[in-house]
Design an enzyme around this catalytic site. Structure first.
Site, short mmCIF file in Angstrom:
data_model
loop_
_atom_site.label_atom_id
_atom_site.label_comp_id
_atom_site.label_asym_id
_atom_site.label_seq_id
_atom_site.Cartn_x
_atom_site.Cartn_y
_atom_site.Cartn_z
N HIS A 1 0.82 -1.20 0.00
CA HIS A 1 0.00 0.00 0.00
C HIS A 1 0.86 1.25 0.00
CE1 HIS A 1 0.53 0.82 4.41
NE2 HIS A 1 0.59 -0.49 4.50
N GLU B 1 4.04 -6.07 3.48
CA GLU B 1 4.06 -5.32 4.72
C GLU B 1 5.43 -5.54 5.40
OE1 GLU B 1 2.03 -3.23 6.03
OE2 GLU B 1 0.08 -3.56 5.10
N HIS C 1 3.08 3.49 13.17
CA HIS C 1 1.84 3.80 13.92
C HIS C 1 2.16 4.32 15.32
CE1 HIS C 1 -1.25 1.39 11.37
NE2 HIS C 1 -0.17 1.65 10.65
N ASP D 1 6.17 0.91 6.88
CA ASP D 1 4.77 0.55 6.64
C ASP D 1 4.11 1.52 5.67
OD1 ASP D 1 2.26 -0.59 6.93
OD2 ASP D 1 1.84 0.36 8.84
N GLU E 1 -4.93 1.25 2.62
CA GLU E 1 -4.81 0.13 3.55
C GLU E 1 -4.95 0.58 5.00
OE1 GLU E 1 -2.85 -2.70 6.30
OE2 GLU E 1 -2.25 -0.63 5.83
N GLU E 2 -4.42 1.77 5.30
CA GLU E 2 -4.43 2.23 6.68
C GLU E 2 -5.82 2.59 7.17
OE1 GLU E 2 -2.07 1.70 8.41
OE2 GLU E 2 -0.16 1.95 7.37
#
Length: 421
Positions: free
Chosen positions: A117, A205, A391, A146, A180-181
């Site tokens: 992504h 990923e 994240h 990510d 995707e997030e």
């Protein structure tokens, strides 16, 4: 190069069977050490770092109206430079941007879907506080692990194979999606369609610092319970009202048994909003939201049934409850062929000194591998770069030392699978 690698390289050369050059001897081991690919992967490290810098320098928070289209253009151009036929698929569900799909045609027997992504969790302006930089054995940047690291691995491993004139695959399709997030609502139908038409799915990923591969992630869903009551003066005539906040609280208490960790079911109420307009008015509305996690996709309907039953029998006479469930990602459970795919990757990785393992403990998060796995095709997740701090408000980074062996793993895996080995 150590003695083991030297001997294996000599044996491979003697057999004229370097897989990236199009070996026709299907009886040869598909997991042999490939000296040519190893050397090329090591030489590619600087180029990968340059690509990482270019990717990080395009801010791609989900739905960013500037960065997401810019990234789509960048990825389209990179795939076209590799020789792909690129088609842009407008993201669904009001999501900003296009999902980029590049296709390569070969002469082999198997079709592979590679995906990563382009979006990140970071808001516009993040470059000011989290610029790309390399310090020691770490490369830093927003979204670098990510999953911009995964994008870089895809682009450069395909470049390595192109340099070797590798064509012994039926189809290689690359998909870079936009959201995707945020649950991939704008791309999940496309993912499922593409996965169903390919033999293998490789998802990029980040692998985590341990460089391993997981077999399971949690399914995710979201519940909103809207409780309807009746307003009345809290001091003069509370009995004339129907307290929505009281009913919402009672609903929370009588649904505690939906969560069952022993059965990999998670159900947690997380927010509550009362609709009362003043402290002296019985509230006529309350909204409660829950986070739902599950290990088996069939369990979501079971959990929803338990919730509906609880909502149908209100504690406060006259109250009514509307239950709204939004399905996020399904649970990912690697099938038997997917487990074999992981085992194959671990063996390939060991040929270049990579230490890895298969993790069967279910992760609490999810990934697009779950959508792809609904096709029943073998799926492997975690082929991106090892990294950490995604994240979070910490500096996200990838390790630079493993770059060459991650390229080797990806390219050799593509080569083997494309030939049906």
């Amino acid at each position: 190069m150590n003695m083991k690698k030297t001997l294996l390289a000599i044996a491979a050369a003697a057999a004229l069977s370097l897989s990236v050059s199009g070996c026709s001897d299907s009886s040869a081991s598909s997991l042999r050490y490939n000296a040519t690919l190893d050397q090329a992967s090591q030489a590619e490290k600087a180029a990968v770092l340059q690509t990482l810098q270019e990717l990080v320098n395009i801010e791609t928070g989900t739905n960013d109206p500037v960065g997401i289209p810019q990234m789509g253009n960048y990825l389209e151009a990179r795939l076209q430079a590799l020789g792909a036929n690129v088609v842009r698929h407008k993201a669904e569900a009001g999501v900003v941007g296009d999902n980029i799909v590049g296709t390569f045609q070969g002469s082999g027997t198997k079709s592979l879907l590679l995906m990563a992504h382009m979006d990140t969790v970071y808001a516009s302006g993040i470059l000011a506080t989290a610029p790309f930089k390399v310090e020691g054995d770490k490369a830093y940047g927003a979204g670098i692990a990510d999953a911009k690291g995964g994008i870089a691995v895809i682009l450069h491993s395909l470049g390595l194979l192109k340099a070797q004139n590798f064509s012994k695959f039926k189809t290689i399709t690359v998909m870079f999606n936009t959201d995707e997030e945020k649950g991939s609502f704008g791309s999940r139908d496309l993912i499922q369609k593409l996965a169903a038409s390919h033999d293998y799915v490789l998802s990029y990923e980040p692998s985590g610092l341990e460089e391993g591969f997981g077999t399971a992630t949690s399914g995710i869903a979201y519940v909103q319970a809207v409780v309807h009551g009746k307003a009345s003066h809290a001091g003069v005539a509370p009995e004339a009202g129907i307290n929505a906040l009281t009913e919402a609280s009672a609903l929370v208490l009588r649904t505690q048994d939906i969560q069952d960790k022993s059965k990999e079911r998670g159900f947690n109420w997380t927010t509550m909003t009362a609709g009362g307009s003043a402290t002296n008015i019985i509230p006529d509305k309350a909204v409660v939201n829950a986070d739902v996690r599950y290990g088996k996709n069939e369990d979501l309907d079971l959990m929803k049934g338990m919730l509906d039953k609880a909502a149908s029998t209100p504690h406060v006479h006259g109250a009514t409850i509307d239950i709204n469930l939004t399905r996020g990602r399904p649970a990912f459970n690697a099938n038997d062929e997917g487990v074999k795919l992981i085992q194959k990757a671990i063996t390939i990785y060991a040929d270049v000194g990579g230490k890895s393992q298969m993790y069967t403990t279910r992760g609490g998060g999810g990934s697009d591998a779950a959508y792809a796995a609904l096709s029943g095709k073998p799926v492997i997740e975690g082929l991106g770069l090892p990294g950490a701090n995604y994240h979070s408000n910490l500096a996200e980074y990838v390790l630079t030392e493993p770059i060459a062996r991650r390229l080797y793993l990806s390219a050799q895996l593509i080569s083997d699978l494309g030939q049906g080995m």
